[in-house]
Design an enzyme around this catalytic site. Structure first.
Site, mmCIF file in Angstrom:
data_model
loop_
_atom_site.group_PDB
_atom_site.id
_atom_site.type_symbol
_atom_site.label_atom_id
_atom_site.label_comp_id
_atom_site.label_asym_id
_atom_site.label_seq_id
_atom_site.Cartn_x
_atom_site.Cartn_y
_atom_site.Cartn_z
ATOM 1 N N CYS A 1 0.840 -1.198 0.000
ATOM 2 C CA CYS A 1 0.000 0.000 0.000
ATOM 3 C C CYS A 1 0.885 1.262 0.000
ATOM 4 C CB CYS A 1 -0.964 -0.061 1.180
ATOM 5 S SG CYS A 1 -2.403 0.940 0.912
ATOM 6 N N TYR A 2 0.865 2.077 1.055
ATOM 7 C CA TYR A 2 1.742 3.255 1.074
ATOM 8 C C TYR A 2 3.197 2.831 0.826
ATOM 9 C CZ TYR A 2 4.242 7.387 2.732
ATOM 10 O OH TYR A 2 5.077 8.472 2.815
ATOM 11 N N HIS B 1 -4.131 -5.068 0.253
ATOM 12 C CA HIS B 1 -3.736 -5.546 1.587
ATOM 13 C C HIS B 1 -3.690 -7.068 1.631
ATOM 14 C CE1 HIS B 1 -3.636 -1.786 3.836
ATOM 15 N NE2 HIS B 1 -4.564 -1.381 2.995
ATOM 16 N N GLU C 1 -2.669 -8.835 4.039
ATOM 17 C CA GLU C 1 -2.791 -9.344 5.414
ATOM 18 C C GLU C 1 -4.230 -9.526 5.870
ATOM 19 O OE1 GLU C 1 -1.895 -6.416 4.438
ATOM 20 O OE2 GLU C 1 -2.660 -4.815 5.715
ATOM 21 N N SER D 1 -1.375 -14.115 38.415
ATOM 22 C CA SER D 1 -2.713 -13.558 38.613
ATOM 23 C C SER D 1 -3.775 -14.567 38.218
ATOM 24 C CB SER D 1 -2.860 -12.308 37.760
ATOM 25 O OG SER D 1 -2.849 -12.675 36.387
ATOM 26 N N GLY D 2 -3.356 -15.623 37.541
ATOM 27 C CA GLY D 2 -4.350 -16.554 37.004
ATOM 28 C C GLY D 2 -4.690 -16.212 35.563
ATOM 29 N N ASP E 1 -1.256 -14.500 30.452
ATOM 30 C CA ASP E 1 0.150 -14.122 30.303
ATOM 31 C C ASP E 1 0.997 -14.565 31.496
ATOM 32 O OD1 ASP E 1 -0.803 -12.975 28.025
ATOM 33 O OD2 ASP E 1 -0.736 -10.918 28.773
ATOM 34 N N SER E 2 0.512 -14.291 32.691
ATOM 35 C CA SER E 2 1.340 -14.676 33.846
ATOM 36 C C SER E 2 1.383 -16.199 33.986
ATOM 37 C CB SER E 2 0.873 -13.999 35.137
ATOM 38 O OG SER E 2 -0.367 -14.490 35.562
ATOM 39 N N LYS F 1 -0.313 -11.859 21.439
ATOM 40 C CA LYS F 1 -1.205 -12.627 22.326
ATOM 41 C C LYS F 1 -1.501 -14.029 21.777
ATOM 42 C CE LYS F 1 -3.869 -12.476 26.027
ATOM 43 N NZ LYS F 1 -3.512 -11.860 27.317
#
Ligand code: XMP
Length: 512
Positions: free
Chosen positions: A83-84, A170, A172, A224-225, A228-229, A368
């Site tokens: 694109c750009y 695009h 993606e 923390s449950g 990530d942790s 993530k």
């Protein structure tokens, strides 16, 4: 990380830029998203196998539009402009970019030549997703067009000898039928990628490098449950076993059975050195009579740190503190525009109260979805890996007004039923977040022959990709009906159920 082949994605500020980076990684090639003002020397030092210029909102002729160091195009490293990014290549190398007579937004029919490394396995006719007002009107010398649409003669172009490619559409986004094929062709046919970015490789390398780094040192992690942790702690445990101690602060504001589940999975099953600090009384006492949401957050944040500090003191000095930072938190986007960092990380203040030498952030290179894949690779249960986001202050911000023990119990039971029915209906991985809220406006009802005057429970369920915007989930009526009947029959002190049908904005996901 040095062992991997790397692709450099230079960010020109387009909205899909993180998505481009994720797609490259889905194709098993590691990449970093970096600011577009890197010089040719910076690029050479980074040593990528290929470079991608992303899209962006500017027009190349605007005086303050982001440009590229022209020397980058002379390094002999393959380049793909999107694109750009493709307009910038043409502009920088002496082509002509113009306002297209007709802007193209949305689906377009793409006609593709078959004899380019970029177009292998892309049929002559397919559909692509366009979003542009400018287009490349004249290609620089040595370039040729390899795809066009009805209004764009240079939908894709190449200079095969210099290994420089451009795509106006695009690749993606899912709407581009063969988008991944174009990207794969660039990575594998042009850059000769080895495809060495896999979660099993990542896991093996991380375990090795953490072991080397930590030696016989002591490591501390706040659990923390959350996903990530949980993944960070499990990775560290795989690497250094008992040298890791995890502290799990139970503030008494978790969902039904959650605290016990954390202990049973991580301590009992995985054998981690996990300390549960049961501080529920302490938190509930501090929260007594407090109804302002921001005050609740502040109290919980501060107490969390105090409890963690007390536990850390018992453990004594450690060498390393583990943090579950992930890649979207560290990306320095385009021109410093990155603004999505959440302010409410509930473990953000920990480094100040722990006596440690260095921080370990084993997930800081991962998106993530990669953290989740790593979780699976580590053998964690689907239930933990696919867990919905849960706010640090927990149920306190889902009880309107002051938190009481009775309300907590009512909310926990109602929330449990909601989650149970959503899972039974197979909707748990389609909905971003779903939970119950206890409102502070009791209503009149009739049960049997008796008048009741009890709590209204609101159900909240939203779809979202990043929690920045959200829409209310269209849960089928029969599922809502089951939830409603079960809550009224099984939960004490609830006599009315409502469903929240507000999007974000104007509402937020949480009620407080
Ligand atoms: P809102 O309610 O702002 O929520 O639309 C966006 C996302 O953030 C979560 N959230 C929080 N997370 N501490 C957290 O750790 C908080 O104080 C907090 N408030 C909201 C919310 O659950 C959603 O995922």
């Amino acid at each position: 990380m040095a062992k991997h082949q790397k692709v450099l994605v230079l960010d020109f500020g387009g909205q899909y830029n993180q998505l481009i980076a994720r797609r490259v990684r889905e194709l098993n090639v590691f990449c970093d998203l970096k600011s577009s003002d890197m010089t040719a020397d910076d690029v050479r030092a980074y040593d990528p196998i290929g470079i991608i210029f992303t899209g962006g909102p500017n027009s190349v002729y605007e005086p303050d539009a982001p440009r590229i160091d022209p020397e980058i195009l002379k390094l002999g490293i393959p380049v793909l402009g999107i694109c750009y990014g493709c307009q910038l290549i043409a502009f920088t190398m002496g082509g002509k970019v113009e306002h297209a007579p007709t802007s193209e937004y949305g689906k377009s029919d793409l006609v593709t030549l078959q004899d380019s490394l970029l177009t292998e396995d892309v049929p002559a006719e397919s559909v692509c997703w366009m979003s542009h007002t400018d287009y490349v009107a004249d290609l620089p010398e040595g370039f040729r067009s390899v795809a066009h649409t009805a209004v764009c003669p240079t939908a894709a172009f190449e200079n095969a000898e210099k290994r420089i490619y451009g795509i106006q559409f695009h690749p993606e986004v899912k709407h581009t039928q063969f988008g991944m094929t174009f990207l794969k062709n660039f990575l594998y046919n042009v850059c000769h990628a080895a495809g060495d970015w896999t979660m099993s490789n990542f896991l093996a390398e991380q375990v090795e490098s953490i072991r080397k780094r930590v030696g016989s040192g002591k490591v501390l992690c706040a659990m923390s449950g959350g996903v990530d942790s949980a993944v960070a702690a499990t990775l560290l445990h795989r690497a250094v076993g008992d040298q890791l101690t995890c502290v799990f602060v139970d503030h008494g504001l978790l969902r039904k059975y959650e605290s016990d589940e954390v202990v049973s999975v991580f301590r009992d099953r995985l054998g981690m050195n996990l300390i549960r600090a049961d501080a529920s009384e302490r938190f509930l006492t501090k929260l007594e009579g407090v109804s302002d949401p921001e005050k609740k957050r502040k109290i919980i944040g501060e107490e969390f740190i105090r409890v963690f500090e007390a536990e850390a003191k018992k453990i004594g000095a450690v060498d390393y503190l583990v943090q579950g930072t992930i890649y979207p938190d560290v990306i320095e986007s385009g021109k410093g525009k990155s603004d999505v960092i959440k302010s409410h990380h509930n473990v953000g203040g920990l480094p100040d109260v722990v006596d440690f030498k260095e921080i370990i952030e084993p997930l800081r290179d991962l998106f993530k979805d990669e953290v989740r894949r790593l979780g699976f690779e580590l053998g964690l249960d689907r239930k933990i890996v696919m867990r919905q986001p849960f706010p640090g202050p927990g149920l306190a911000i889902r009880i309107m007004g002051a938190v009481t023990r009775e309300k907590l119990e009512t909310l926990r039971d109602a929330d449990f039923i909601l989650r149970d029915e959503i899972a039974k209906a197979g909707l748990d991985e389609q909905i971003w977040q779903y939970f119950a809220v206890i409102t502070n406006s009791p209503t009149v009802g009739v049960m049997g022959d008796h008048r009741t005057y009890e709590n209204v429970i609101a159900l909240r369920a939203v779809t979202s990709v990043d929690a920045m915007t959200a829409d209310w989930a269209r849960i089928p009526y029969d599922v809502l009906e089951k939830i409603s009947i079960r809550i009224i029959n099984e939960v004490k002190h609830a006599n009315r159920i409502v469903y929240d049908i507000t999007s974000k904005p104007p509402a937020t996901i949480e009620w407080e």
